[in-house]
Design a protein around this motif. Structure first.
Motif, mmCIF file in Angstrom:
data_model
loop_
_atom_site.group_PDB
_atom_site.id
_atom_site.type_symbol
_atom_site.label_atom_id
_atom_site.label_comp_id
_atom_site.label_asym_id
_atom_site.label_seq_id
_atom_site.Cartn_x
_atom_site.Cartn_y
_atom_site.Cartn_z
ATOM 1 N N LEU A 77 0.683 -1.080 0.055
ATOM 2 C CA LEU A 77 -0.098 0.096 0.012
ATOM 3 C C LEU A 77 0.801 1.237 0.058
ATOM 4 O O LEU A 77 0.362 2.226 -0.663
ATOM 5 C CB LEU A 77 -1.002 0.103 1.174
ATOM 6 C CG LEU A 77 -2.366 -0.959 1.117
ATOM 7 C CD1 LEU A 77 -2.940 -0.911 2.425
ATOM 8 C CD2 LEU A 77 -3.112 -0.180 -0.184
ATOM 9 N N ASN A 78 1.703 1.117 0.680
ATOM 10 C CA ASN A 78 2.694 2.767 0.611
ATOM 11 C C ASN A 78 3.465 3.032 -0.643
ATOM 12 O O ASN A 78 3.712 3.893 -0.924
ATOM 13 C CB ASN A 78 3.980 2.324 1.690
ATOM 14 C CG ASN A 78 3.371 2.809 3.029
ATOM 15 O OD1 ASN A 78 2.403 3.153 3.409
ATOM 16 N ND2 ASN A 78 4.131 2.182 3.939
ATOM 17 N N GLU A 118 -7.654 7.952 -1.003
ATOM 18 C CA GLU A 118 -7.664 6.683 -0.222
ATOM 19 C C GLU A 118 -7.896 5.474 -0.752
ATOM 20 O O GLU A 118 -8.651 5.423 -1.551
ATOM 21 C CB GLU A 118 -8.881 6.873 1.036
ATOM 22 C CG GLU A 118 -8.674 5.837 2.027
ATOM 23 C CD GLU A 118 -10.083 5.954 2.878
ATOM 24 O OE1 GLU A 118 -9.889 5.703 4.116
ATOM 25 O OE2 GLU A 118 -11.242 6.232 2.257
ATOM 26 N N ILE A 119 -6.884 4.462 -0.199
ATOM 27 C CA ILE A 119 -7.233 3.070 -1.102
ATOM 28 C C ILE A 119 -7.354 2.177 0.310
ATOM 29 O O ILE A 119 -6.871 2.089 1.353
ATOM 30 C CB ILE A 119 -5.840 2.646 -1.656
ATOM 31 C CG1 ILE A 119 -5.567 3.713 -2.893
ATOM 32 C CG2 ILE A 119 -6.174 1.027 -2.033
ATOM 33 C CD1 ILE A 119 -4.240 3.284 -3.461
ATOM 34 N N GLN A 132 -5.153 3.179 3.427
ATOM 35 C CA GLN A 132 -4.054 3.970 3.289
ATOM 36 C C GLN A 132 -4.323 5.404 2.603
ATOM 37 O O GLN A 132 -4.916 5.178 1.509
ATOM 38 C CB GLN A 132 -2.781 3.296 2.498
ATOM 39 C CG GLN A 132 -1.780 4.079 2.470
ATOM 40 C CD GLN A 132 -0.893 4.206 3.606
ATOM 41 O OE1 GLN A 132 -0.477 3.532 4.118
ATOM 42 N NE2 GLN A 132 -0.782 5.631 4.155
ATOM 43 N N SER A 133 -4.224 6.383 3.081
ATOM 44 C CA SER A 133 -4.381 7.809 2.571
ATOM 45 C C SER A 133 -3.123 8.326 2.099
ATOM 46 O O SER A 133 -1.898 7.888 2.538
ATOM 47 C CB SER A 133 -4.829 8.702 3.567
ATOM 48 O OG SER A 133 -6.025 8.324 3.988
ATOM 49 N N ALA A 138 2.514 11.227 -1.426
ATOM 50 C CA ALA A 138 3.147 10.582 -0.578
ATOM 51 C C ALA A 138 2.144 9.774 0.568
ATOM 52 O O ALA A 138 0.928 10.472 0.681
ATOM 53 C CB ALA A 138 4.137 11.364 0.195
ATOM 54 N N PRO A 139 2.272 8.568 0.976
ATOM 55 C CA PRO A 139 1.457 8.029 2.022
ATOM 56 C C PRO A 139 1.517 8.788 3.373
ATOM 57 O O PRO A 139 2.216 9.528 3.718
ATOM 58 C CB PRO A 139 1.891 6.752 2.376
ATOM 59 C CG PRO A 139 3.335 6.857 1.644
ATOM 60 C CD PRO A 139 3.417 7.840 0.737
#
Length: 173
Positions: A77-78, A118-119, A132-133, A138-139
């Motif tokens: 996710l990052n 957001e995922i 993860q936003s 950038a995360p």
């Protein structure tokens, strides 16, 4: 005629390399041109993930694409919204065997540069989903546990919030 030429010469300046944040936003604008292009890119991602169901919600300030595809692992996710990060290829030789809609790793990265992203995703191998936003490419923080069935939900809001001229053009069309 002399006065016009003189005025033009006064406004000419030296050629300079653009700062990276400007370059990133220009590149993002090539991929994310309007809400329809965001939806197109997200549908292609869903299809590449093997989705058999894709649901789209859209209003003037937020869009959401929900699928039942393979999902994104928490560990990935990052990188999911990082430019040129992709699960589709590792070398130039891989271009010969590509069979997907997208492969460059540009769509989510572009969205994260010009919108709030957001995922939320879950794979078959995990008992929970993770959220993860991203902001400005950038995360934000670490992935957080969240309830969801297998697949991915992508929420995109405030499109072009940091590019007022683009936001105004989008609202006018």
């Amino acid at each position: 005629a002399f006065k016009i030429i003189q005025t033009i010469q006064l406004h000419m300046s030296r050629i300079k390399a653009l700062p990276q944040d400007v370059v990133d936003k220009i590149a993002a604008g090539e991929v994310v041109q309007r809400p329809a292009s965001v939806i197109k890119e997200l549908i292609e991602n869903s299809l590449d993930a093997g989705s058999t169901s894709i649901v789209i919600h859209y209003d003037s300030n937020k869009l959401q694409v929900i699928d039942n595809g393979s999902g994104i692992r928490r560990e990935d996710l990052n990188l999911a919204a990082t430019r040129f990060a992709t699960s589709k290829l590792l070398s130039v030789d891989d271009f010969d065997s590509l069979s997907s809609f997208g492969f460059r790793g540009e769509a989510l990265a572009s969205m994260s540069l010009v919108a709030r992203l957001e995922i939320v995703s879950r794979t078959d191998s995990t008992p929970t989903a993770f959220s993860q936003s991203y902001l400005n490419g950038a995360p934000k923080g670490s992935p957080k546990p969240q309830a969801r069935k297998k697949g991915t939900t992508v929420n995109v809001s405030d499109l072009f919030y940091n590019l007022p001229h683009r936001q105004k053009l989008t609202q006018q069309s």
